[in-house]
Design a protein around this motif. Structure first.
Motif, PDB file in Angstrom:
ATOM      1  N   LEU A  81      -4.162   7.262  -1.681  1.00 18.58           N
ATOM      2  CA  LEU A  81      -3.944   6.864   0.127  1.00 18.58           C
ATOM      3  C   LEU A  81      -3.287   7.725   0.387  1.00 18.58           C
TER       4      LEU A  81
ATOM      5  N   TYR B  10       1.090   3.243  -3.458  1.00 16.87           N
ATOM      6  CA  TYR B  10       0.914   4.615  -3.570  1.00 16.87           C
ATOM      7  C   TYR B  10       0.697   6.199  -3.321  1.00 16.87           C
TER       8      TYR B  10
ATOM      9  N   SER C 263      -2.806   5.245   5.588  1.00 15.56           N
ATOM     10  CA  SER C 263      -2.120   4.088   5.154  1.00 15.56           C
ATOM     11  C   SER C 263      -1.478   3.542   6.726  1.00 15.56           C
TER      12      SER C 263
ATOM     13  N   VAL D 229      -6.913  -0.182  -4.529  1.00 17.71           N
ATOM     14  CA  VAL D 229      -6.394   0.405  -2.751  1.00 17.71           C
ATOM     15  C   VAL D 229      -7.729  -0.652  -2.277  1.00 17.71           C
TER      16      VAL D 229
ATOM     17  N   ARG E 133      -6.690  -4.135   0.055  1.00 15.19           N
ATOM     18  CA  ARG E 133      -7.193  -4.671   1.097  1.00 15.19           C
ATOM     19  C   ARG E 133      -7.564  -5.720   1.022  1.00 15.19           C
TER      20      ARG E 133
ATOM     21  N   TRP F  22       0.996  -1.366  -0.301  1.00 11.44           N
ATOM     22  CA  TRP F  22      -0.454  -0.225   0.223  1.00 11.44           C
ATOM     23  C   TRP F  22       1.072   1.149   0.096  1.00 11.44           C
TER      24      TRP F  22
END
Length: 280
Positions: free
Chosen positions: A89, A84, A94, A146, A150, A81
């Motif tokens: 994000l 990004y 984050s 994103v 997840r 992550w």
């Protein structure tokens, strides 16, 4: 995950050594704020600081050093992550994604939306389009990526995330995107509700007032003994991470009350499937 564990351990070791953060700051020749950042998992510890200062300062036996050193190395690895940018994000979220990916259990109360971990791509796209932040099409696509990324936490091979969700009926009734998007979303939700690591309970409108009416929240639990977890409350400008014992306890009690008021998991599946048919 490892940054969280190491931060928790370093805090525990400092307290066991009867030291204050200012004492550690003096030994490290840094500010007390830096020590606080490390103990709150907001900043990684330098290997040199760990080996040359903290482990000796806390009188950690030499045979236990490798565990802490390896954790420090792992804590500095970038998560998927973190590639990004802030448009897709934000920094405040984050941090949550990093905690979520390392959590063993996530308890969620949501009133208006299907939670991100349970959303279809089309539903997530519609939510992003109508969110509080105006986004270009490319930004929307990255935001959805994103959210879908997840969801891998629910099906990872090594200890998948345990998810327990309490939803208000409004989340099923509010048309996000289109009736077809909602039909597909609710069918997807019903499928996920049958997975062994996913529990979803619905609070029907007829239950009236309940503790969740003040707003949505999440509770993250972690796999190592003694970690109290984190209560997470999101708002339009960011989020609040609550780690005080009283703050966490208040959210746990509220969640337990919501579970008691909600339908059983089996009856909740029936409710979701019934409303999905209405969208057909």
């Amino acid at each position: 995950m490892w940054r969280r564990w190491l931060a928790f351990e370093l805090t525990r070791l400092r307290k066991a050594a009867n030291l204050e953060q200012k004492d550690v700051a003096k030994a490290l020749r840094c500010t007390t704020a830096k020590v606080s950042y490390i103990e709150n998992a907001e900043r990684s510890i330098m290997l040199r600081d760990l080996e040359e200062v903290l482990l000796p300062l806390y009188s950690v036996p030499a045979e236990k050093w490798p565990k802490y050193v390896q954790a420090a190395r792992d804590s500095r690895k970038r998560g998927w992550w973190e590639s990004y940018d802030s448009d897709a994000l934000p920094d405040w979220f984050s941090l949550f994604v990093g905690l979520e990916q390392g959590a063993s259990q996530l308890r969620v109360y949501e009133a208006q939306l299907i939670p991100g971990l349970l959303q279809t791509r089309e539903y997530a796209h519609a939510v992003s389009q109508r969110g509080p932040v105006e986004r270009e099409q490319e930004q929307i696509e990255r935001h959805v990526e994103v959210r879908v990324g997840r969801q891998e936490a629910l099906c990872r091979k090594a200890k998948p995330l345990r998810l327990w969700v309490v939803l208000d009926e409004a989340a099923l009734r509010r048309v996000v995107g289109s009736p077809q998007v909602m039909r597909d979303q609710l069918r997807h939700l019903a499928e996920l509700m049958r997975k062994p690591k996913v529990t979803v309970q619905m609070i029907p409108f007829e239950q009236g007032a309940h503790p969740g009416m003040v707003g949505r929240f999440q509770i993250l639990d972690f796999p190592w003994p003694g970690d109290p977890g984190v209560a997470y409350v999101e708002h339009l400008g960011g989020a609040v991470y609550l780690e005080g014992p009283g703050e966490i306890a208040a959210h746990v009690i509220a969640f337990e009350h919501l579970c008691a008021l909600a339908l059983s998991p089996d009856d909740s599946v029936k409710m979701v499937e019934s409303i999905a048919k209405e969208y057909s």
